[in-house]
Write a protein that holds these residues in place. Structure first.
Motif, PDB file in Angstrom:
ATOM      1  N   SER A  55       0.835  -1.210   0.000  1.00 21.39           N
ATOM      2  CA  SER A  55       0.000   0.000   0.000  1.00 21.39           C
ATOM      3  C   SER A  55       0.864   1.253   0.000  1.00 21.39           C
ATOM      4  O   SER A  55       0.526   2.252  -0.647  1.00 21.39           O
ATOM      5  CB  SER A  55      -0.931   0.009   1.214  1.00 21.39           C
ATOM      6  OG  SER A  55      -1.876  -1.029   1.130  1.00 21.39           O
ATOM      7  N   TYR A  86       0.364  -3.578  -5.923  1.00 18.90           N
ATOM      8  CA  TYR A  86      -1.054  -3.291  -6.045  1.00 18.90           C
ATOM      9  C   TYR A  86      -1.282  -2.450  -7.297  1.00 18.90           C
ATOM     10  O   TYR A  86      -0.391  -1.723  -7.754  1.00 18.90           O
ATOM     11  CB  TYR A  86      -1.564  -2.526  -4.833  1.00 18.90           C
ATOM     12  CG  TYR A  86      -1.739  -3.351  -3.581  1.00 18.90           C
ATOM     13  CD1 TYR A  86      -2.190  -4.672  -3.646  1.00 18.90           C
ATOM     14  CD2 TYR A  86      -1.481  -2.814  -2.317  1.00 18.90           C
ATOM     15  CE1 TYR A  86      -2.372  -5.427  -2.493  1.00 18.90           C
ATOM     16  CE2 TYR A  86      -1.661  -3.563  -1.161  1.00 18.90           C
ATOM     17  CZ  TYR A  86      -2.097  -4.868  -1.257  1.00 18.90           C
ATOM     18  OH  TYR A  86      -2.281  -5.619  -0.117  1.00 18.90           O
ATOM     19  N   LYS A 100      -7.333  -6.564  -2.769  1.00 23.67           N
ATOM     20  CA  LYS A 100      -6.932  -5.499  -3.680  1.00 23.67           C
ATOM     21  C   LYS A 100      -6.412  -6.126  -4.970  1.00 23.67           C
ATOM     22  O   LYS A 100      -6.010  -7.282  -5.003  1.00 23.67           O
ATOM     23  CB  LYS A 100      -5.867  -4.627  -3.026  1.00 23.67           C
ATOM     24  CG  LYS A 100      -6.362  -3.894  -1.777  1.00 23.67           C
ATOM     25  CD  LYS A 100      -5.258  -3.068  -1.147  1.00 23.67           C
ATOM     26  CE  LYS A 100      -5.780  -2.233   0.014  1.00 23.67           C
ATOM     27  NZ  LYS A 100      -6.182  -3.043   1.176  1.00 23.67           N
TER      28      LYS A 100
END
Length: 425
Positions: A55, A86, A100
């Protein structure tokens, strides 16, 4: 002498056996994009809090292409030292669980490494879609319409032995994709980022870089000039617009994809509201490439209730009045308007009404049902999944807070389009 010959013969035999064994393994290896099965993907990330780490890479937009080292097993085939990160916009920004979207780069750390000829794949999390098949249907429709499309298949994804959920695995749009779809891949290659509405800015590349991403690695100035020149040409609306644009742009394919976006209410697309999710490839002609279909069939638009989706304008929705390019295509040019209507009538509506297409919906539902049932990081309950194929989920009068029943929506949208195209001009 005989002993040496025997050793050489023995070694040669071992090599032959090894080659034959490898060939047999390759022959029986599951094809990466076999979409008759749900593939199993097991990812191992050596970090105690991989979610926080990945993240942080993604949140920092300047380094969002930075990959973290991982290992992966795809359908029992182990590939070590691959890159993972991601990906996505709303499918990342508004997701609060571990489900995700991922991008996998096989050669991020070992140059030239591929799996079954692919250097990258995407794992898309089916955000805002309780049926989990909308993007799959979108890509199937592109294929049926003979448009450039990403190969794809469903995948059950595990990270560090934890089942994260059902994903749609898709081919990356890169040089291999271009070669497969256009038989060449050395031309200018541009990605439309958010607000890439093809409007004219200045004569310098700097003013375009915020809205377009150049995929070419060398001779960048030349490629930016080609994009700017193209944008200028398609913004010159006049009586001979079609005859001037047709030699440089594959208009037939472009408006076929726009018509599809419209008919299936894919609002997260260039001509329906947000002016992105497309590539341009400058080959023999300039080719339009659509992608990202999880919002298809009225899945989400924060300003739309159900009626707005069903009765969405047949040319576009919010963007047309502010986008001179769409005005030139659909308002000022009769030839393009007629072609657009013909494509809807003769190609798209017959597919959407066909029993084969409707049967594919049931087929995919049955294929993925058990994998959705055991999700713990999903966005909807299993009951919602079962209901969402025929029934609306949420308040249909509250924009952005519902999901239309898939098959019901298709029928209602098709009926509306058929009614409106009677006097469509």
């Amino acid at each position: 002498m005989k002993s040496i010959c025997f050793k050489i013969s023995y070694l040669f035999l071992l090599v032959l056996i090894s080659i034959k064994s490898y060939a047999q393994k390759e022959k029986h290896k599951i094809k990466l994009f076999d979409d008759d099965i749900v593939h199993k993907i097991e990812i191992t990330i050596n970090h105690e809090n991989y979610n926080k780490k990945l993240s942080s890479y993604k949140t920092n937009r300047a380094t969002e292409n930075k990959y973290f080292l991982a290992n992966i097993i795809i359908d029992s085939t182990e590939i070590n030292n691959i890159g993972i990160r991601y990906k996505g916009e709303s499918s990342f920004d508004f997701v609060t669980t571990l489900k995700k979207s991922f991008k996998i780069d096989f050669n991020a750390f070992v140059l030239g490494k591929k799996y079954q000829g692919y250097s990258k794949i995407n794992l898309n999390n089916n955000f805002k879609d309780p049926t989990q098949i909308r993007e799959k249907l979108f890509l199937d429709l592109l294929k049926k319409l003979n448009q450039p499309y990403q190969k794809n298949a469903f995948a059950a994804v595990y990270v560090n032995s934890d089942y994260i959920g059902l994903y749609l695995m898709t081919e990356d749009i890169n040089k291999k994709f271009l070669k497969r779809n256009f038989d060449q891949n050395n031309g200018t290659f541009i990605k439309g980022s958010p607000k890439a509405d093809l409007n004219i800015f200045t004569d310098t590349e700097k003013s375009y870089k915020e809205y377009y991403s150049l995929e070419n690695k060398i001779n960048k100035k030349k490629h930016w000039k080609k994009l700017i020149s193209f944008i200028k040409k398609i913004n010159k609306g006049d009586k001979d617009y079609y005859s001037k644009i047709e030699p440089i742009l594959n208009i037939e394919n472009t408006i076929t994809q726009w018509a599809l976006n419209n008919c299936i209410a894919n609002t997260d697309s260039f001509n329906m509201g947000h002016a992105h999710n497309f590539y341009l490839y400058f080959g023999k002609k300039i080719e339009w490439i659509s992608y990202d279909g999880n919002y298809s069939f009225g899945a989400f638009e924060k300003g739309f209730n159900l009626t707005n989706f069903i009765e969405a304008d047949l040319y576009s929705t919010k963007i047309a009045p502010q986008n001179p390019v769409l005005v030139h295509f659909f308002i000022n040019d009769k030839t393009i308007r007629e072609k657009y209507k013909q494509i809807i009538d003769s190609k798209i509506i017959p597919i959407l009404e066909s029993q084969k297409f409707l049967s594919s919906i049931e087929k995919y539902k049955n294929l993925i049902s058990n994998y959705v049932k055991t999700e713990k990081y999903g966005f909807y309950s299993y009951d919602d999944f079962l209901l969402s194929y025929n029934n609306n989920i949420g308040d249909i009068n509250d924009p952005g807070a519902f999901s239309p029943g898939l098959t019901t929506f298709i029928k209602q949208r098709v009926e509306y389009i058929k009614y409106k195209t009677k006097d469509f001009n």
